[in-house]
Design an enzyme around this catalytic site. Structure first.
Site, PDB file in Angstrom:
ATOM      1  N   MET A 180       0.825  -1.206   0.000  1.00  0.00           N
ATOM      2  CA  MET A 180       0.000   0.000   0.000  1.00  0.00           C
ATOM      3  C   MET A 180       0.858   1.254   0.000  1.00  0.00           C
ATOM      4  O   MET A 180       0.495   2.276  -0.605  1.00  0.00           O
ATOM      5  CB  MET A 180      -0.947   0.005   1.202  1.00  0.00           C
ATOM      6  CG  MET A 180      -2.002  -1.087   1.158  1.00  0.00           C
ATOM      7  SD  MET A 180      -2.956  -1.093  -0.376  1.00  0.00           S
ATOM      8  CE  MET A 180      -3.609   0.565  -0.399  1.00  0.00           C
ATOM      9  N   ASP A 195      -2.451  18.134 -10.501  1.00  0.00           N
ATOM     10  CA  ASP A 195      -2.646  19.435  -9.856  1.00  0.00           C
ATOM     11  C   ASP A 195      -1.719  20.496 -10.451  1.00  0.00           C
ATOM     12  O   ASP A 195      -2.127  21.650 -10.645  1.00  0.00           O
ATOM     13  CB  ASP A 195      -2.389  19.300  -8.362  1.00  0.00           C
ATOM     14  CG  ASP A 195      -2.501  20.630  -7.640  1.00  0.00           C
ATOM     15  OD1 ASP A 195      -3.623  21.196  -7.631  1.00  0.00           O
ATOM     16  OD2 ASP A 195      -1.484  21.109  -7.103  1.00  0.00           O
TER      17      ASP A 195
END
Length: 225
Positions: A180, A195
């Protein structure tokens, strides 16, 4: 009811106990069953006398369901849980993940020439990926807070499809894996690129976030074919 009198077994009395003889022919039993059916409306259940009890099928030692994967983050009641890893042995664990950010030709040229207004896209994305890996347990509810020993994020421009290829690696020595952490690293890096570049285009697409390799722990090594 004469048939009952003709087939009633001989009764021997000894010390107050009644012992029944079972020496009755099959034809006589069949005739008795017919007469009982005419009296009670149904045939009696087969007598267990002289017969072996039905055998229960043996349970297989290796059932198919035993080999099926299970969801370790779900308890017996179907509720989410954090897995208890306290009984596991520490081992060195490594995971490598990757993803791709499809920029489009216009944005790709801006990134390659470092002309994005917000600054150096690739450097900021790399730092964001490393930071994201260290924050995985805060972002993913059931992840353990892992003491990472190493995080690597590589960000590479790919001219063939006007994309950025991101690879992330995480390592630790502990009781649970770092898959993860590696995938969070590449996902956060990809979101950072979006972004940084969104003012130039809204068509940017983050795709193919996946695990490429893991090692260590009980399950050992695994690599994507």
């Amino acid at each position: 009811m004469s048939i009952f009198r003709s087939v009633l077994p001989r009764i021997a009395r000894s010390n107050g106990w009644r012992c029944f003889s079972t020496e009755v022919s099959p034809d006589t039993i069949a005739e008795l069953n017919k007469e009982m059916e005419s009296v009670f409306g149904e045939s009696p259940s087969p007598s267990p006398l002289g017969s072996s009890p039905p055998q229960q099928p043996a349970r297989p030692t290796n059932r198919a369901e035993d080999s099926q994967p299970v969801l370790t983050h779900i308890d017996s009641g179907g509720q989410a849980k954090m897995v208890d890893v306290s009984h596991k042995q520490d081992s060195k664990r490594v995971a490598i993940a990757s993803c791709k950010v499809l920029l489009g030709q216009k944005v790709f040229n801006l990134v390659a020439s470092n002309q994005i207004a917000k600054g150096d896209v690739l450097t900021v994305a790399k730092i964001a990926g490393i930071t994201g890996a260290k924050q995985t347990s805060n972002l993913i509810p059931m992840c353990h807070n892992i003491n990472l020993s190493h995080v690597r994020v590589d960000v590479t421009l790919n001219e063939e499809d006007s994309s950025v290829v991101i690879e992330g690696e995480a390592a630790t020595s502990g009781k649970t894996g770092v898959e993860m952490e590696a995938m969070t690293a590449v996902a956060i890096a990809g979101l950072t690129i979006y972004d940084m570049c969104k003012a130039a285009s809204k068509d940017i697409c983050i795709t193919d976030v996946c695990l490429q390799h893991k090692s260590g722990g009980k399950s050992g090594n695994w690599s994507r074919n």
